[in-house]
Design a protein around this motif. Structure first.
Motif, PDB file in Angstrom:
ATOM      1  N   ALA A 169       2.073   4.914  -4.214  1.00 15.18           N
ATOM      2  CA  ALA A 169       2.516   3.834  -5.204  1.00 15.18           C
ATOM      3  C   ALA A 169       3.886   3.109  -4.288  1.00 15.18           C
ATOM      4  CB  ALA A 169       2.185   3.912  -6.392  1.00 15.18           C
ATOM      5  N   ARG A 170       4.776   3.825  -4.642  1.00 18.97           N
ATOM      6  CA  ARG A 170       6.237   3.132  -4.258  1.00 18.97           C
ATOM      7  C   ARG A 170       6.735   2.940  -3.055  1.00 18.97           C
ATOM      8  NH1 ARG A 170      10.912   8.466  -4.899  1.00 18.97           N
ATOM      9  NH2 ARG A 170      10.020   9.509  -3.713  1.00 18.97           N
ATOM     10  N   GLY A 171       6.431   3.256  -2.153  1.00 19.95           N
ATOM     11  CA  GLY A 171       6.508   2.886  -1.055  1.00 19.95           C
ATOM     12  C   GLY A 171       5.240   1.828  -0.166  1.00 19.95           C
ATOM     13  N   ARG A 172       4.250   1.491  -1.390  1.00 20.88           N
ATOM     14  CA  ARG A 172       3.308   0.023  -1.057  1.00 20.88           C
ATOM     15  C   ARG A 172       3.514  -1.332  -1.777  1.00 20.88           C
ATOM     16  NH1 ARG A 172      -0.251   1.577   1.834  1.00 20.88           N
ATOM     17  NH2 ARG A 172      -2.045  -0.378   1.467  1.00 20.88           N
ATOM     18  N   ILE A 173       4.333  -0.175  -3.105  1.00 16.51           N
ATOM     19  CA  ILE A 173       4.407  -2.110  -3.855  1.00 16.51           C
ATOM     20  C   ILE A 173       6.168  -1.823  -4.600  1.00 16.51           C
ATOM     21  CG2 ILE A 173       2.120  -2.114  -4.078  1.00 16.51           C
ATOM     22  CD1 ILE A 173       2.017  -0.747  -7.095  1.00 16.51           C
ATOM     23  N   GLY A 174       6.888  -1.198  -3.916  1.00 16.77           N
ATOM     24  CA  GLY A 174       8.124  -0.862  -5.106  1.00 16.77           C
ATOM     25  C   GLY A 174       8.017   0.016  -6.592  1.00 16.77           C
ATOM     26  N   GLU A 175       9.472   0.480  -6.184  1.00 15.07           N
ATOM     27  CA  GLU A 175       9.434   1.447  -7.653  1.00 15.07           C
ATOM     28  C   GLU A 175       8.936   1.349  -8.891  1.00 15.07           C
ATOM     29  OE1 GLU A 175      12.844   3.786  -7.612  1.00 15.07           O
ATOM     30  OE2 GLU A 175      12.750   4.426  -5.517  1.00 15.07           O
ATOM     31  N   ALA A 176       9.432   0.245  -8.898  1.00 18.72           N
ATOM     32  CA  ALA A 176       8.882  -0.141 -10.638  1.00 18.72           C
ATOM     33  C   ALA A 176       7.615  -0.462 -10.696  1.00 18.72           C
ATOM     34  CB  ALA A 176       9.486  -2.007 -10.911  1.00 18.72           C
ATOM     35  N   PRO A 177       6.848  -1.013 -10.242  1.00 19.98           N
ATOM     36  CA  PRO A 177       5.455  -1.730 -10.615  1.00 19.98           C
ATOM     37  C   PRO A 177       5.027   0.074  -9.724  1.00 19.98           C
ATOM     38  CG  PRO A 177       6.083  -2.924  -8.370  1.00 19.98           C
ATOM     39  CD  PRO A 177       7.487  -2.276  -8.569  1.00 19.98           C
ATOM     40  N   ASP A 384      -3.914  -1.187  -4.400  1.00 16.16           N
ATOM     41  CA  ASP A 384      -3.938  -2.103  -3.735  1.00 16.16           C
ATOM     42  C   ASP A 384      -4.450  -3.198  -3.588  1.00 16.16           C
ATOM     43  OD1 ASP A 384      -3.410  -0.074  -1.425  1.00 16.16           O
ATOM     44  OD2 ASP A 384      -5.033  -0.102  -0.681  1.00 16.16           O
ATOM     45  N   GLY A 385      -5.190  -3.447  -4.706  1.00 21.33           N
ATOM     46  CA  GLY A 385      -5.543  -4.365  -5.895  1.00 21.33           C
ATOM     47  C   GLY A 385      -3.991  -5.383  -6.237  1.00 21.33           C
ATOM     48  N   TYR A 386      -3.137  -4.720  -6.789  1.00 22.15           N
ATOM     49  CA  TYR A 386      -1.868  -5.297  -7.038  1.00 22.15           C
ATOM     50  C   TYR A 386      -0.789  -5.933  -6.322  1.00 22.15           C
ATOM     51  CZ  TYR A 386       2.506  -5.581  -9.524  1.00 22.15           C
ATOM     52  OH  TYR A 386       3.823  -6.402  -9.682  1.00 22.15           O
ATOM     53  N   ALA A 387      -0.747  -5.273  -4.975  1.00 28.05           N
ATOM     54  CA  ALA A 387      -0.162  -5.628  -4.072  1.00 28.05           C
ATOM     55  C   ALA A 387      -0.674  -7.037  -3.306  1.00 28.05           C
ATOM     56  CB  ALA A 387      -0.331  -4.522  -2.822  1.00 28.05           C
ATOM     57  N   ALA A 404       1.846 -11.574 -11.455  1.00 31.06           N
ATOM     58  CA  ALA A 404       1.482 -10.900 -11.208  1.00 31.06           C
ATOM     59  C   ALA A 404       1.764  -9.544 -11.854  1.00 31.06           C
ATOM     60  CB  ALA A 404       1.391 -10.659  -9.605  1.00 31.06           C
ATOM     61  N   ALA A 405       2.907  -9.275 -12.188  1.00 25.42           N
ATOM     62  CA  ALA A 405       3.001  -8.134 -12.722  1.00 25.42           C
ATOM     63  C   ALA A 405       2.494  -8.229 -14.098  1.00 25.42           C
ATOM     64  CB  ALA A 405       4.232  -7.834 -12.873  1.00 25.42           C
ATOM     65  N   SER A 406       2.174  -8.871 -15.131  1.00 22.20           N
ATOM     66  CA  SER A 406       1.859  -9.339 -16.118  1.00 22.20           C
ATOM     67  C   SER A 406       0.479  -8.329 -16.042  1.00 22.20           C
ATOM     68  CB  SER A 406       1.000 -10.959 -16.523  1.00 22.20           C
ATOM     69  OG  SER A 406       2.658 -11.574 -16.827  1.00 22.20           O
TER      70      SER A 406
END
Length: 512
Positions: A169-177, A384-387, A404-406
């Motif tokens: 996931a980190r390559g798609r949405i970033g390390e923190a998410p 993918d839904g989060y992205a 969105a992070a909520s």
């Protein structure tokens, strides 16, 4: 005191209440920490809705490592204490342990712990479920014979799925998410339910599918192929999960040819397993587990034809209130983000269809092992839904303060509510041994390690490291020892058995 601060205080009080009950057992009627956990989750959810929490800055890799360590520690404690407290079962832990132990001793995958409707006596295990992944677990029985080593191996394997998910996931949405998704995976109620209910070869498909997705995106195709082969080795029906992965390749990654070829290979493997290989091991002409789809046909080909061309046979079975509730329970711990996953969501269909098309209601238990071929694809779709949600919202805020992070915070709240019952297993009331359990251990210590035994099903996992063990009334003609609960009143002929030891709970009889 302000509203958010008052809610913070209330949440701390409720959480403290849960810890007190876990440590002391509580007082009636407050003896179940899950009630406090649910209340805490609700209060935290309301607090977050009013005023979002300030999330502490922690390195993503450290957060994932800490989450994995906490998961292995807590779930390891639960699976071990459940076993010690005689809360594990002949089916599946005892049966699978005997198979793994037999493999480790060179006896092959044999089992005497089989339902009477399958075979009357000893069975080649691959006739019931084809799970060569047990060969990988067999060395554990050289190092630490017994069930605890395989229970912990399953726990560690499932925890490893969080690492694979983070890498994916980190390559798609970033390390923190990505770290948040890894922790959300570890908090998933389906994962918890699968882990605590004995061991299941299907469970190992979860981290393997996540690892395969990461390896493919990282262009480590050999590792991807190895993970998929290992998935096929979990169980014969794990081919359905590989079909799901093929769908993910074709649609989410637009690798149509590779996806189509992989799907054909997976279906072919499934057909060979259930039409020829397994019936040969079983000494029968049928694959028993197709009975769950008897309304669709008597063979894999007929089932697939009915799915494609005879919808009247299954629409009424799929669309029921119970199955709609099941779908909601699977989606809620991911804040329904998989529904925004676009093409990635299609990968869920094969595993989900396997459960929804069945007439066996056990398959729609959201915390059962039957979600092993559904959960990893829901998580991939949720990423993918989060992205997509983040792209749609941009910097806009929902409900005046939330981005969105909520959605991830909401997922944690819903996951906590749906998995709260597992917190009970941490409580002293659920693992402290009583007189009957202490007596059972005393009785089991009198049985020689290689003697054929017929015993109460909760004791089977403790005695399964032997070639011959049964659950009464099976095995009474072959067993050298019979250990039974007094309340079961198992009739044993006096001319063939003598009472060796007994107390108010148990009777141990020995063949004369």
């Amino acid at each position: 005191m302000s509203g958010p601060r008052a809610l913070d205080t209330l949440a701390l009080v409720l959480a403290a209440g849960a810890l007190v009950i876990i440590a002391t057992g509580g007082v009636k009627p407050l003896t179940r920490p899950e009630d406090f956990v649910v209340a805490t989750a609700v209060v935290v959810g309301v607090r977050a809705l009013i005023a979002p929490f300030a999330i502490p800055r922690v390195a993503a890799t450290r957060a994932v490592a800490a989450g994995v360590a906490i998961y292995v520690t807590l779930m390891g404690f639960i699976v071990i204490t459940r076993h010690v407290a005689l809360r594990t079962h002949a089916f599946d832990l005892g049966q699978y342990l005997q198979i793994i132990w037999n493999i480790s001793r060179g006896h092959g995958p044999a089992s005497t712990l089989v339902p009477t409707y399958v075979v009357p006596d000893r069975m080649h295990a691959w006739g019931d479920h084809f799970s060569p992944i047990f060969y990988a677990l067999a060395p554990l029985q050289w190092i630490a014979p017994g069930p605890i080593s395989v229970l912990l191996a399953q726990t560690v394997a499932l925890a490893a799925g969080a690492v694979a998910l983070f890498a994916f996931a980190r390559g798609r949405i970033g390390e923190a998410p990505a770290a948040a998704f890894s922790l959300l995976y570890l908090a998933n109620p389906s994962l918890h339910g699968i882990n605590i209910r004995d061991i299941h070869p299907a469970a190992f498909a979860i981290p393997l599918i996540l690892a395969a997705a990461w390896a493919f995106d990282a262009r480590r195709y050999a590792w991807c192929a190895l993970a998929l082969v290992a998935t096929l080795a979990c169980r014969e029906d794990a081919a359905v999960a590989v079909v799901g992965f093929a769908t993910w390749l074709a649609l989410a990654r637009r690798r149509w040819m590779i996806g189509a070829a992989l799907a054909i290979v997976a279906v072919a493997v499934l057909a060979v397993d259930i039409a020829w290989l397994m019936p040969d091991f079983l000494g029968a002409r049928h694959y028993d587990h197709l009975n769950r789809y008897r309304h669709l046909g008597d063979s894999l080909g007929q089932v697939l034809l009915s799915i494609a061309f005879r919808p009247w046979r299954w629409i009424g079975i799929v669309i029921t209130p119970a199955k709609l509730v099941y779908l909601a329970a699977m989606l809620a711990p991911l804040a329904f983000l998989p529904l925004l996953g676009g093409r990635a969501l299609a990968a869920v269909v094969p595993g989900l269809a396997m459960n929804l098309l069945s007439v066996d209601h056990k398959l729609i238990g959201y915390q059962s092992q039957y979600q092993s071929f559904v959960l990893p694809f829901l998580i991939l779709a949720a990423v993918d839904g989060y992205a997509r949600l983040r792209a749609l919202m941009g910097e806009r805020k929902a409900f005046a303060r939330h981005r969105a992070a909520s959605a991830l915070g909401a997922a944690f709240i819903l996951a906590t509510i749906l998995t709260a019952r597992i917190v009970n297993d941490l409580g002293v009331n659920f693992w402290r041994l009583g007189p009957a359990q202490h007596a059972a251990y005393q009785m089991m210590s009198l049985i020689p390690p290689d003697a054929p035994v017929s015993t109460y099903e909760r004791l089977v996992p403790h005695l399964a490291t032997r070639r011959n063990i049964w659950v009464p009334p099976r095995g009474l003609n072959e067993a050298a020892y019979v250990l039974a609960r007094k309340i079961d009143r198992i009739p044993l002929p006096d001319d063939r058995f003598e009472v060796m030891a007994q107390d108010q709970f148990w009777t141990l009889s020995r063949r004369r």
